[in-house]
Design a protein around this motif. Structure first.
Motif, short mmCIF file in Angstrom:
data_model
loop_
_atom_site.label_atom_id
_atom_site.label_comp_id
_atom_site.label_asym_id
_atom_site.label_seq_id
_atom_site.Cartn_x
_atom_site.Cartn_y
_atom_site.Cartn_z
N MET A 43 0.85 -1.19 0.00
CA MET A 43 0.00 0.00 0.00
C MET A 43 0.89 1.24 0.00
SD MET A 43 -2.65 1.44 2.87
CE MET A 43 -1.42 1.50 4.11
N ARG A 44 0.59 2.16 -0.87
CA ARG A 44 1.31 3.43 -0.94
C ARG A 44 0.47 4.48 -0.23
NH1 ARG A 44 5.52 5.56 -3.11
NH2 ARG A 44 5.52 7.64 -4.00
N LEU A 45 0.99 4.98 0.89
CA LEU A 45 0.25 5.93 1.75
C LEU A 45 0.78 7.34 1.57
CD1 LEU A 45 -1.77 6.47 4.09
CD2 LEU A 45 0.13 5.98 5.65
N ALA A 46 -0.13 8.25 1.31
CA ALA A 46 0.17 9.68 1.32
C ALA A 46 -0.51 10.29 2.53
CB ALA A 46 -0.34 10.35 0.04
N CYS A 47 0.06 11.37 3.01
CA CYS A 47 -0.57 12.10 4.11
C CYS A 47 -0.62 13.57 3.72
CB CYS A 47 0.23 11.92 5.40
SG CYS A 47 -0.60 12.72 6.78
N VAL A 48 -1.73 14.21 4.05
CA VAL A 48 -1.84 15.64 3.84
C VAL A 48 -2.10 16.31 5.19
CG1 VAL A 48 -4.31 15.61 3.22
CG2 VAL A 48 -2.85 17.51 2.50
N LEU A 49 -1.26 17.27 5.50
CA LEU A 49 -1.40 18.09 6.71
C LEU A 49 -2.08 19.38 6.27
CD1 LEU A 49 -0.65 18.57 9.71
CD2 LEU A 49 1.50 19.54 8.89
N GLY A 78 5.61 7.53 9.01
CA GLY A 78 6.38 7.11 7.85
C GLY A 78 5.62 6.90 6.56
N PRO A 79 4.70 7.79 6.19
CA PRO A 79 4.00 7.62 4.91
C PRO A 79 4.96 7.78 3.74
CG PRO A 79 3.44 9.73 5.88
CD PRO A 79 4.28 9.01 6.89
N ASP A 80 4.54 7.31 2.59
CA ASP A 80 5.36 7.40 1.38
C ASP A 80 5.44 8.82 0.83
OD1 ASP A 80 5.88 4.46 0.91
OD2 ASP A 80 3.68 4.50 1.03
N GLU A 81 4.39 9.58 0.99
CA GLU A 81 4.33 10.96 0.49
C GLU A 81 3.83 11.88 1.60
OE1 GLU A 81 5.28 11.98 -2.51
OE2 GLU A 81 5.53 10.00 -3.42
N LEU A 82 4.49 13.02 1.76
CA LEU A 82 4.11 14.01 2.76
C LEU A 82 3.73 15.31 2.06
CD1 LEU A 82 7.11 13.49 5.19
CD2 LEU A 82 4.74 12.83 5.63
N PHE A 83 2.49 15.72 2.19
CA PHE A 83 2.02 16.98 1.63
C PHE A 83 1.50 17.86 2.76
CE2 PHE A 83 1.13 13.80 -1.72
CZ PHE A 83 1.94 14.31 -2.72
N ALA A 84 1.72 19.15 2.62
CA ALA A 84 1.13 20.13 3.54
C ALA A 84 0.45 21.18 2.68
CB ALA A 84 2.19 20.77 4.43
#
Length: 188
Positions: free
Chosen positions: A1-7, A43-49
């Motif tokens: 699973m490829r996890l992105a997170c948005v703050l 530790g998500p794969d992508e970090l967006f803010a």
């Protein structure tokens, strides 16, 4: 699973006064850095803010500027979902920048409750709220969000097995100086 997170950190802090609430300090760090740190520990794969022009820029996050933050949380959420889709994410974890009590273990629990077809969300009392995790098939719904309520309507009908209860003040957000002082009093 490829996890992105948005703050989500594009708010105008109108109820907080003159200062940007996300830069207010609590326990030796800023509010936004407390939330960003928990996300990085996950530790998500992508970090967006998603920030506003001239707003905070958390270290290690790809910043997306919401050019019209006054239109509400929905526009920021739509920007984050579009970025997650472009990055090929299977899931998107949504975290608010003004919730300094959240930790990586709680975020992990929210991610684990989501499925490839159904989101998961936090629950405080009867209120369903972020952090919430959405599968890729829901990204178009997130991209369609507008206004001040974000994904609230998308979370309303989630079944109990999709919800993660938050204890204590973990998800208490900071909207006013009084909110911040109340949290400081509890953490002394």
């Amino acid at each position: 699973m490829r996890l992105a997170c948005v703050l989500l950190a594009a708010g105008l802090s109108r109820r907080f006064g003159e200062a940007d609430k996300l830069t207010a300090r609590l326990n030796g760090t800023t509010l936004v850095e407390a939330a960003a740190s928990a996300i990085r520990q996950l530790g998500p794969d992508e970090l967006f803010a998603v920030t506003r022009e001239g707003g905070v820029r958390p270290d290690g996050f790809t910043c997306l500027v919401n050019p019209r933050p006054e239109t509400g949380l929905g526009a920021s959420l739509a920007l984050g979902a579009a970025a997650a889709g472009r990055a090929g994410a299977d899931r998107l974890l949504v975290v608010l920048g003004d919730v300094p009590g959240v930790d990586a273990a709680y975020l992990r629990a929210v991610v684990e409750r989501a499925t490839s077809l159904r989101p998961s969300a936090s629950v405080v009392g009867d209120v369903r709220c972020p952090p919430a995790c959405f599968p890729a098939c829901w990204f178009p719904r997130l991209e369609a969000c507008r206004g001040h309520f974000g994904a609230g309507s998308l979370l309303r009908d989630l079944p109990p097995e999709a919800l993660v209860a938050a204890g204590g003040d973990m998800l208490r957000d900071v909207d006013t100086v009084k909110d911040l002082e109340a949290i400081r009093q509890r953490t002394v």
